[in-house]
Design an enzyme around this catalytic site. Structure first.
Site, PDB file in Angstrom:
ATOM      1  N   GLU A 117     -67.572  78.694 -23.684  1.00  0.00           N
ATOM      2  CA  GLU A 117     -67.030  79.796 -24.488  1.00  0.00           C
ATOM      3  C   GLU A 117     -66.092  79.179 -25.514  1.00  0.00           C
ATOM      4  O   GLU A 117     -64.923  78.919 -25.221  1.00  0.00           O
ATOM      5  CB  GLU A 117     -66.275  80.825 -23.639  1.00  0.00           C
ATOM      6  CG  GLU A 117     -67.147  81.774 -22.875  1.00  0.00           C
ATOM      7  CD  GLU A 117     -66.372  82.963 -22.321  1.00  0.00           C
ATOM      8  OE1 GLU A 117     -65.230  83.211 -22.786  1.00  0.00           O
ATOM      9  OE2 GLU A 117     -66.904  83.641 -21.422  1.00  0.00           O
TER      10      GLU A 117
ATOM     11  N   GLU B 218     -65.403  82.757 -15.131  1.00  0.00           N
ATOM     12  CA  GLU B 218     -63.976  82.437 -15.175  1.00  0.00           C
ATOM     13  C   GLU B 218     -63.283  82.849 -13.864  1.00  0.00           C
ATOM     14  O   GLU B 218     -62.239  83.499 -13.868  1.00  0.00           O
ATOM     15  CB  GLU B 218     -63.312  83.080 -16.395  1.00  0.00           C
ATOM     16  CG  GLU B 218     -63.755  82.442 -17.701  1.00  0.00           C
ATOM     17  CD  GLU B 218     -62.891  82.836 -18.885  1.00  0.00           C
ATOM     18  OE1 GLU B 218     -62.559  81.962 -19.692  1.00  0.00           O
ATOM     19  OE2 GLU B 218     -62.551  84.029 -18.994  1.00  0.00           O
TER      20      GLU B 218
END
Length: 578
Positions: free
Chosen positions: A232, A158
């Site tokens: 995710e 991320e």
């Protein structure tokens, strides 16, 4: 050997379209003797892949080390994945977030304040390169094109939420390839951060928990070809001390999973099984207010903290069965855990003779924890002060209890932005400082711990300190003559108990009558407890428990009201928002 590749529209396994149905299972949050059980339950839910992060700071607690034994035996974990007939995704970071201490970055890395954090900076990159080399010495032999289970390796994590340094991402990809990784490389970002966090040549994936159609459309705009993947899929959430226990609706989460699969996307459930932040491994968040994360990482996942199926497990299994074959037999429901009890005794007051757990070091100026080696989680600071006056610290990270001539005069909390306490007189000053978890997300990653910016009284700097880093590993091994505790006891104090069970079993230790501290069972550090909640029970995994007598050690840092050990049949993780 099998081949795995990224095609124009699909992942390709030996040339045929393959949908990844993955679940996050962090080997470092599960007792290694339970890995096979958790992997098998993922298979029985219909998953075909296990995903895990790799925590740099756990494997390398000091420079030049790389521990792959016991609960850090990644080689064994990947072999168990393969033995179950499943595939694997490995996400080595170097930054992992994961609500893990410092986002997985080792504290020693930032002893030199000039070292960069998650950017193209030579000293940082040199350490990262060494780390990735060591990781891939373990992982590379397990790649699918060598007969192993590993399909994908992720670069960073991320990154778009932190920066957009493409040179940095490119360097990580180069180090990964140089270390022998041949499977496809991916990145993951939230949909509005895909441009900043991605890199051409690496396959972009997304992270989200709802609105699949819209978020997949954004992903497709940034990743025009190849398979769509939610790497995710947030099916639960984590808890902070002082807030509520987070849960999500099983039917709603199952409907979102259905939408993902109906769109043809691959998925990784975050989490399939959360596990536990054993020891003192939980991280913290700080978006203006410091919020340390609890010991449990239950995450309201399909498998609960003790590895038992939840309603979400069965709801997800039903959804997966609409698109793929699932095994016939689901795992059985949880059984009530044994509920032994015992009295706490053998009190050893930490301030009476702290030298048994560490060595005093002389420092003219007050050091931060990161200047000490090894970096402590708990330390005593001692000096003489002239009073009366107000003791002021630069900043407390994260909890400081102040004693004057052995009498507690106050406790300062970082989350309250506390920095000062009144001293009524001159005397011997003693400060017990606790690191409650390093920030794991955002710009404060890598910051030092302890007392930052020194101390003053009545405006004058306090110099000449003795510092004692407490060796927590030595605490449960100490012994004192037996003495019972009749009622409430003020810490810091180490207490002990012995309890019996007929056979090893998962247990749930009820800490409702205790204040704040940490617990060891048979020398294994279960983690932190805190009266403020929401978490009320500590999970004791079955492999830690012995037939017959078991030893419990409790380090109470605040005030323990009920000197008794009680176990309950089910976990108590606290009140929910509803």
């Amino acid at each position: 050997m099998p081949e795995f590749a990224i095609g124009d529209t699909d992942f390709l396994l030996d040339g045929r379209p393959f949908r990844i149905l993955s679940g996050a299972l962090h080997y470092f949050r599960v007792h290694p003797d339970l890995w096979a059980d958790r992997i098998d339950k993922a298979r029985r839910m219909g998953l075909n892949t296990i995903e895990t992060y790799v925590p740099w700071n756990a494997h390398a607690p000091e420079p030049g080390t790389f521990d792959v034994t016991g609960g850090l035996d990644l080689d064994r974990f990947l072999r168990l994945v393969a033995a179950a007939g499943m595939y694997a995704i490995v996400r080595p970071g170097p930054y992992i977030c994961a609500e893990w201490d410092n986002g997985g970055l080792p504290a020693w890395l930032f002893r030199d304040p000039a070292v960069g954090v998650r950017r193209f900076e030579p000293r940082y990159l040199a350490a990262v390169r060494e780390y990735l080399t060591r990781v891939f010495e373990v992982v590379a032999p397990h790649q699918i094109d060598r007969g192993g289970p590993v399909l994908l390796v992720q670069v960073e994590n991320e990154y778009g939420a932190f920066g957009d340094d493409k040179r940095y991402l490119k360097a990580l990809a180069e180090y990964t390839r140089e270390a022998g990784v041949t499977v496809p490389l991916t990145t993951v970002d939230q949909p509005d951060m895909l441009e900043a966090g991605g890199l051409d040549g690496l396959h972009r994936t997304a992270s989200f928990g709802s609105g699949a159609a819209a978020r997949l459309a954004v992903l497709r705009a940034h990743q025009p070809t190849g398979p769509l993947m939610c790497a995710e899929f947030w099916n639960g959430w984590f808890d902070d001390w002082g807030t509520h226990h987070h849960t999500t609706s099983a039917p709603d989460a199952a409907a979102e999973l259905d939408a993902l699969l109906a769109a043809g996307a691959s998925v990784n459930l975050y989490m399939f099984h959360g596990g536990t932040n054993f020891g003192l491994t939980s991280g913290a968040n700080d978006k203006g207010v410091y919020r340390p994360i609890v010991t449990s990482y239950d995450y309201d996942a399909p498998l609960d903290e003790a590895g038992d199926p939840t309603p979400k497990y069965h709801a997800f299994r039903d959804v997966i069965a609409r698109y793929h074959d699932v095994p016939d037999a689901a795992p059985p429901p949880a059984r009530a855990a044994p509920t032994p009890s015992a009295a706490l005794g053998d009190p050893v007051f930490l301030l009476d003779a702290p030298e048994r757990w560490g060595t005093w070091q002389w420092c003219e100026e007050l050091p931060v924890f990161d200047e000490l080696s090894p970096v402590p989680r708990l330390a005593l600071l001692r000096t003489w002060v002239d009073g009366p006056g107000v003791l002021v610290f630069g900043e407390v990270r994260d909890r400081a209890t102040v004693f004057l001539d052995g009498v507690r005069v106050g406790t300062l909390l970082r989350e309250h932005h506390d920095r000062a306490v009144r001293l009524p007189a001159s005397g011997k000053l003693l400060v017990l400082v606790e690191d409650q978890g390093r920030v794991d997300y955002g710009p404060r990653i890598g910051e030092p711990k302890g007392i930052v910016g020194g101390a003053s009284v009545a405006g004058s700097p306090v110099l000449g300190w003795e510092v004692l880093p407490i060796d927590l590993a030595a605490l449960p091994g100490s012994s004192e003559p037996s003495a019972q505790v009749a009622g409430p006891v003020a810490g810091p104090v180490l207490l002990r108990a012995s309890f019996d069970v007929p056979a090893p079993a998962d247990l749930f230790l009820d800490t409702a009558g205790w204040g704040k501290g940490m617990v060891w069972c048979n020398g294994f550090l279960l983690g932190r407890y805190w009266r403020r909640g929401p978490q009320r029970t500590l999970y004791v995994p079955r492999p830690v428990v012995r037939s017959g007598a078991n030893e419990l050690a409790v380090l109470e840092l605040d005030t323990l009201l009920d000197p008794a050990v009680r176990f309950v049949p089910r976990p108590l993780l606290g009140h929910t928002e509803a």
